[in-house]
Enzyme design. Structure first.
Site, mmCIF file in Angstrom:
data_model
loop_
_atom_site.group_PDB
_atom_site.id
_atom_site.type_symbol
_atom_site.label_atom_id
_atom_site.label_comp_id
_atom_site.label_asym_id
_atom_site.label_seq_id
_atom_site.Cartn_x
_atom_site.Cartn_y
_atom_site.Cartn_z
ATOM 1 N N TYR A 141 21.086 22.259 -69.964
ATOM 2 C CA TYR A 141 20.138 22.344 -71.071
ATOM 3 C C TYR A 141 20.518 23.452 -72.033
ATOM 4 C CZ TYR A 141 17.363 26.292 -69.072
ATOM 5 O OH TYR A 141 16.927 27.501 -68.584
ATOM 6 N N TYR A 169 19.246 17.854 -70.663
ATOM 7 C CA TYR A 169 20.079 16.697 -70.333
ATOM 8 C C TYR A 169 20.134 16.624 -68.805
ATOM 9 C CZ TYR A 169 21.249 17.071 -75.241
ATOM 10 O OH TYR A 169 21.151 17.136 -76.610
ATOM 11 N N ALA A 205 -0.561 39.042 -69.791
ATOM 12 C CA ALA A 205 -0.579 40.476 -70.079
ATOM 13 C C ALA A 205 -1.737 41.194 -69.402
ATOM 14 C CB ALA A 205 -0.645 40.699 -71.595
ATOM 15 N N ALA A 207 -2.645 40.122 -62.625
ATOM 16 C CA ALA A 207 -2.649 39.027 -61.651
ATOM 17 C C ALA A 207 -3.723 39.302 -60.611
ATOM 18 C CB ALA A 207 -1.285 38.892 -60.984
ATOM 19 N N ASP A 255 9.495 33.391 -62.515
ATOM 20 C CA ASP A 255 10.358 33.324 -61.333
ATOM 21 C C ASP A 255 10.569 34.708 -60.742
ATOM 22 O OD1 ASP A 255 10.596 30.626 -61.920
ATOM 23 O OD2 ASP A 255 12.484 30.891 -63.012
ATOM 24 N N ASP A 311 17.838 34.654 -68.633
ATOM 25 C CA ASP A 311 16.745 34.172 -67.796
ATOM 26 C C ASP A 311 16.674 34.913 -66.465
ATOM 27 O OD1 ASP A 311 16.889 32.295 -69.827
ATOM 28 O OD2 ASP A 311 16.412 30.610 -68.528
#
Length: 360
Positions: free
Chosen positions: A102, A119, A242, A245, A280, A316
């Protein structure tokens, strides 16, 4: 929640197994529309393999299980992931299907200007199934990490994910990142994404979900509403961008029963370089602290720190902070934690082991 899976030193037993599609990623050489970018740099991308790479870089034993084409892109993918120290011995190579790739723009994924061109239709990974994958290798970790991307790829991938999230004796701790990608489900004939993801999440022991995902997929507002819809997982982590959690940790016995301990940790102030990869990285940081037996509050803080590492680099996938450095920051009191501001290069801890951590 503790990780009580096998601790054998046998080479086939690892801390974490991550199963899913990894792709070759093409990152733009400059900002702008895909139509205007003249060249791209090659990298790797994949939610589950990102988690495996981060954990391996932090010193955990990790295995990535997936399928890649028997092509040059597949060679690069397997070699690049293996270079992080991830065990790739259970990756299957497919001579008939290509490795997914991609392209993306350099902008923030949250803006309308961001473009991604995938793709991956008919990719080798879309042929993952109960029959084509090594289930013993997949279940050989103390933790099995999955995401909602895999079941979107094909009916066979959904069947495999259902098999792995089915509750039964002897399975590893199952971690599931919802990762709701509406685009992947738009043309899927094998299920309605939101319903499938809710079903799969209910079978996991540990679930990560963003409050924006829960709102878009299930119409739920706020962590408490998410928990009400997902009472089964022993530990549910709702990421609030922001704001921070919130974790719901069930302390009773029996699926969906018992009393919840609720822990919220605010996010850090971060000078963002690229708003990619944070989800991730958060999962990897949380799992790292889980494997180390840390309490839930510290797991959330490690998640935030690893996410900050991803946000302060352009790619990433970012190297996690050094363990001692992260542990010192995690140990800060609430006021000092709230004053932290992290920018590019913050993960390089140049202080001595006994030096005090100073905050702005």
């Amino acid at each position: 929640m503790t990780v009580d899976g096998p601790r054998s030193t046998a080479p086939d037993v690892v801390d974490v197994v991550a199963l899913g599609e990894s792709m070759v990623t093409f990152l733009p050489s400059r900002p702008g529309r895909l139509a205007d970018v003249p060249s791209f740099d090659r990298a790797i991308g994949g939610a589950e393999s990102n988690v495996a790479c981060g954990l391996a870089a932090a010193g955990h034993s990790a295995r990535w299980v997936g399928r890649a084409g028997a092509d040059g892109f597949g060679d690069h993918l397997v070699e690049a992931i293996g270079a992080y120290g991830v065990d790739v011995s259970a990756v299957r190579r497919d001579p008939a299907r290509p490795t997914g790739i991609y392209f993306r723009t350099a902008g923030d994924r949250a803006t309308d200007a961001h473009e991604v061109a995938y793709y991956r239709a008919g990719s080798a990974a879309s042929a993952m199934s109960v029959d084509t994958m090594d289930l013993d290798a997949i279940r050989s970790g103390r933790v099995l990490h999955l995401s909602g991307i895999t079941p979107a790829l094909s009916a066979d991938c959904l069947g495999l994910t259902r098999e792995l999230t089915a509750r039964g004796p002897g399975r590893p701790l199952v971690s599931f990142d919802v990762n709701h990608r509406p685009g992947l489900w738009r043309d899927a004939a094998h299920g309605h994404g939101p319903e499938v993801l809710l079903e799969l999440a209910r079978g996991a022991d540990l679930v990560f979900v963003g409050d924006d995902e829960a709102r878009d997929a299930w119409g739920l507002g706020g962590p408490e509403a998410v928990r009400a819809a997902l009472p089964e997982p022993e530990l549910l982590v709702v990421k609030q961008g922001a704001s921070g959690a919130t974790a719901f940790h069930r302390t009773g016995t029996g699926t969906g029963t018992g009393t919840d301990e609720v822990t919220s940790v605010p996010a850090l102030h971060v000078d963002v370089v690229a708003a990619v990869g944070a989800g991730d990285a958060f999962a990897a940081g949380f799992l790292s602290a889980t494997l180390r037996g840390k309490p839930v509050r510290e797991r959330l803080r490690h998640g935030h720190l690893w996410a900050a590492a991803a946000l302060t680099v352009p790619a990433d996938l970012a190297a996690p902070p050094a363990r001692g450095h992260a542990d010192r920051l995690v140990a800060l009191d609430d006021a000092a934690w709230g004053r932290l501001r992290l920018g590019p290069g913050w993960t390089q801890d140049v202080r001595g082991a006994d030096e005090e951590v100073r905050t702005p």
